[in-house]
Design a protein around this motif. Structure first.
Motif, mmCIF file in Angstrom:
data_model
loop_
_atom_site.group_PDB
_atom_site.id
_atom_site.type_symbol
_atom_site.label_atom_id
_atom_site.label_comp_id
_atom_site.label_asym_id
_atom_site.label_seq_id
_atom_site.Cartn_x
_atom_site.Cartn_y
_atom_site.Cartn_z
ATOM 1 N N TRP A 27 0.862 -1.174 0.000
ATOM 2 C CA TRP A 27 0.000 0.000 0.000
ATOM 3 C C TRP A 27 0.909 1.238 0.000
ATOM 4 O O TRP A 27 1.915 1.267 0.727
ATOM 5 N N SER A 45 -1.711 3.196 10.866
ATOM 6 C CA SER A 45 -2.386 2.250 9.948
ATOM 7 C C SER A 45 -2.681 0.931 10.661
ATOM 8 O O SER A 45 -2.004 0.564 11.617
ATOM 9 N N ASP A 48 -7.752 -5.048 8.730
ATOM 10 C CA ASP A 48 -9.122 -5.294 9.173
ATOM 11 C C ASP A 48 -9.130 -5.692 10.653
ATOM 12 O O ASP A 48 -8.196 -6.332 11.134
ATOM 13 N N LYS A 50 -8.695 -3.983 13.249
ATOM 14 C CA LYS A 50 -7.674 -3.291 14.055
ATOM 15 C C LYS A 50 -6.431 -4.135 14.316
ATOM 16 O O LYS A 50 -5.739 -3.962 15.321
ATOM 17 N N CYS A 72 -7.787 -5.415 3.671
ATOM 18 C CA CYS A 72 -7.887 -3.955 3.601
ATOM 19 C C CYS A 72 -6.940 -3.315 4.602
ATOM 20 O O CYS A 72 -6.695 -3.872 5.673
ATOM 21 N N GLN A 74 -6.245 0.448 6.571
ATOM 22 C CA GLN A 74 -6.780 1.779 6.871
ATOM 23 C C GLN A 74 -5.624 2.658 7.326
ATOM 24 O O GLN A 74 -4.827 2.245 8.164
ATOM 25 N N LEU A 90 -9.729 7.917 8.815
ATOM 26 C CA LEU A 90 -8.947 6.852 8.179
ATOM 27 C C LEU A 90 -9.452 6.606 6.761
ATOM 28 O O LEU A 90 -10.664 6.602 6.509
ATOM 29 N N VAL A 91 -8.494 6.422 5.875
ATOM 30 C CA VAL A 91 -8.827 6.097 4.487
ATOM 31 C C VAL A 91 -8.543 4.615 4.303
ATOM 32 O O VAL A 91 -7.573 4.094 4.855
ATOM 33 N N GLU A 92 -9.402 3.911 3.556
ATOM 34 C CA GLU A 92 -9.246 2.456 3.414
ATOM 35 C C GLU A 92 -9.018 2.059 1.963
ATOM 36 O O GLU A 92 -9.593 2.647 1.052
ATOM 37 N N LYS A 93 -8.151 1.076 1.791
ATOM 38 C CA LYS A 93 -7.944 0.518 0.446
ATOM 39 C C LYS A 93 -7.787 -0.994 0.575
ATOM 40 O O LYS A 93 -7.036 -1.490 1.425
ATOM 41 N N CYS A 94 -8.507 -1.737 -0.274
ATOM 42 C CA CYS A 94 -8.508 -3.199 -0.178
ATOM 43 C C CYS A 94 -7.906 -3.823 -1.429
ATOM 44 O O CYS A 94 -7.902 -3.217 -2.497
#
Ligand SMILES: *[C@@H]1O[C@H](CO)[C@@H](O)[C@H](O)[C@H]1NC(C)=O
Ligand SMILES: *[C@@H]1O[C@H](CO)[C@@H](O)[C@H](O)[C@H]1NC(C)=O
Ligand SMILES: *[C@@H]1O[C@H](CO)[C@@H](O)[C@H](O)[C@H]1NC(C)=O
Ligand SMILES: *[C@@H]1O[C@H](CO)[C@@H](O)[C@H](O)[C@H]1NC(C)=O
Ligand SMILES: *[C@@H]1O[C@H](CO)[C@@H](O)[C@H](O)[C@H]1NC(C)=O
Ligand SMILES: *[C@@H]1O[C@H](CO)[C@@H](O)[C@H](O)[C@H]1NC(C)=O
Length: 404
Positions: A27, A45, A48, A50, A72, A74, A90-94
């Motif tokens: 990422w 960061s 999933d 936490k 993903c 965050q 928080l921004v999320e990318k999977c």
């Protein structure tokens, strides 16, 4: 409102995800726009649920993940390394979800590193697959520099397997090194299955070699050579001693193999020695050994090596003895049966005497006075008595009839 302003940092930008090798997921992101010039930017960061929280200054994060499921990350920005400092939103990318029918993916994909020299992977076909599916296995490790394809796919009963060379990587530090594996098919019809095999586990050593067995001061000593490629301190042992006379099997778990008397060690270079207590010296003892990795050097200790070849010491080792025993056994058994039958016949005569033959009785009464004669006489008397009784019954009946 300054405090609140500090708490609501602007979020990171341009968060994206990519996959390198087979399943190294990376990422990356850019710093937030409009951050305070006094802010020492840090990025918070986690994955999933936490998992694996991290606060770091880098604008990237990577992880080896078996891509059988989507994963993903965050990310948020903050102005300190403190966890109490609230990060930005928080921004999320999977990762993209795996393609294909989940029922088509192979199952029970397992790999074992044999002898630290080759890795063998096996799997079962998925439920929704045609039987003529042509599987391919790709593997990657940091020492290889590129993705390689496993050459010989073979069937092993219900399982399908493939082996590839992977030699002991002594120069590189073992930690954080794994082999990435993916199994798919030529036609791209099944969902790929990933596996990440840590090189600190799933290791199956070659069997050891027994070099010598000997008795000294009433103790049995076993000397063996460990499989190549392994340090002695990284192995645990199991010594099995079978005694043919008592038909017992004793198993000894040996964490550290050392004979009290270190003079034996010098006899054979690079051998391990173990003293087996309580072994009967005048009988045939058969010994074999197996080894496994231990927790000092590896993360698991579950895979035993094959057993070593067995070695025997003591009497009854002459094979001609067994051959002659093998030939003699039916003769002895037949003899025993005949003796038994004769004995049973005798026994039958005593328990169930034959029905007396009057001719024989007379002969015996007036012939030789042997032991049985008394016996026959008794029968004779019994017979006479019954006859007299019958006579009297007849008499009474006659009397009864008389008055009529
Ligand atoms: C985000 O990416 C775009 C396109 O690559 C670039 O123009 C922009 O400057 C990036 N944003 C930041 C904050 O770096
Ligand atoms: C940044 O820090 C300097 C010195 O500590 C201070 O004078 C200035 O006001 C701060 N600026 C902001 C935007 O907080
Ligand atoms: C185990 O590894 C050693 C050293 O690499 C090699 O000589 C030996 O042939 C290997 N054993 C097997 C069964 O492959
Ligand atoms: C697998 O390969 C064989 C021979 O190359 C071919 O005949 C067969 O159709 C292939 N199976 C699939 C499912 O593509
Ligand atoms: C271990 O035993 C299995 C089954 O007998 C055999 O197929 C395999 O080759 C053996 N492995 C070694 C390293 O001797
Ligand atoms: C030793 O005895 C055990 C238990 O009876 C048996 O499973 C094993 O195969 C025997 N070992 C040898 C080398 O015959």
């Amino acid at each position: 409102d300054r405090g609140r302003g500090a708490a609501t940092q602007p979020p990171v930008t341009n968060l994206s995800v990519s996959v390198e090798n087979l399943c190294t997921v990376i990422w990356t992101w850019d710093p937030p726009e409009g951050a305070s010039p006094n802010c020492t930017l840090r990025y918070f960061s986690h994955f999933d649920n936490k998992q694996d929280k991290k606060i770091a200054p880098e604008t990237h994060r990577s992880k080896e993940v078996p891509l059988n499921e989507r994963i993903c990350l965050q990310v948020g920005s903050q102005c300190s390394t403190s966890e109490s400092d609230n990060p930005s939103i928080l921004v999320e990318k999977c990762t993209p979800p795996p393609e294909g029918d989940p029922e088509s993916a192979v199952t029970e994909l397992r790999c074992v590193w044999h002898n630290l020299s080759y890795m063998k992977c096996t799997w079962l076909p998925g439920r929704n697959t045609s039987p003529d599916t042509n599987y391919t296995l790709y593997y990657w490790h940091s020492s290889l520099g590129k993705i390689l394809q496993c050459e010989d796919i073979y069937r092993e009963g219900q399982h399908i397997g493939c082996s590839f060379a992977l030699t002991n990587l002594k120069d590189s530090s073992f930690e954080q090194h794994s082999v990435q594996i993916v199994v798919k098919d030529n036609a791209g019809k099944i969902r790929p299955s990933f596996n990440i095999v840590p090189l600190t586990s799933h290791v199956k050593p070659d069997p050891p070699h027994i070099k010598r067995l000997f008795f000294q001061n009433g103790n049995l000593y076993v000397q063996w050579k460990n499989p190549q490629n392994f340090y002695s301190r990284c192995l645990s042992y199991q010594v099995e001693v079978n005694n043919s006379q008592t038909e017992t099997s004793d198993t000894f778990y040996v964490e550290e193999a050392k004979c009290q008397n270190s003079e034996f060690e010098g006899n054979l270079e690079g051998t391990i020695c173990f003293m087996v207590p309580g072994v009967l010296p005048d009988t045939l003892n058969t010994v074999r050994i197996r080894v496994r990795t231990n927790k000092l050097c590896y993360e698991d200790d579950k895979l035993w090596s094959n057993w070593s070849q067995a070695m025997s010491i003591g009497e009854n080792t002459d094979p001609t003895f067994y051959v002659s025993m093998l030939l003699a056994t039916p003769v002895i058994v037949a003899g025993a049966i005949i003796v038994l039958l004769l004995y049973l016949k005798r026994l039958k005569i005593i328990i169930f005497p034959p029905i007396p033959d009057p001719g024989k009785i007379f002969k015996e009464m007036f012939g030789d006075q042997n032991d049985d004669t008394l016996h026959w006489k008794k029968y004779d008397i019994y017979e006479k008595q019954t006859k007299e009784e019958t006579d009297s019954v007849v008499l009474i009946e006659n009397l009864k009839r008389a008055p009529q």
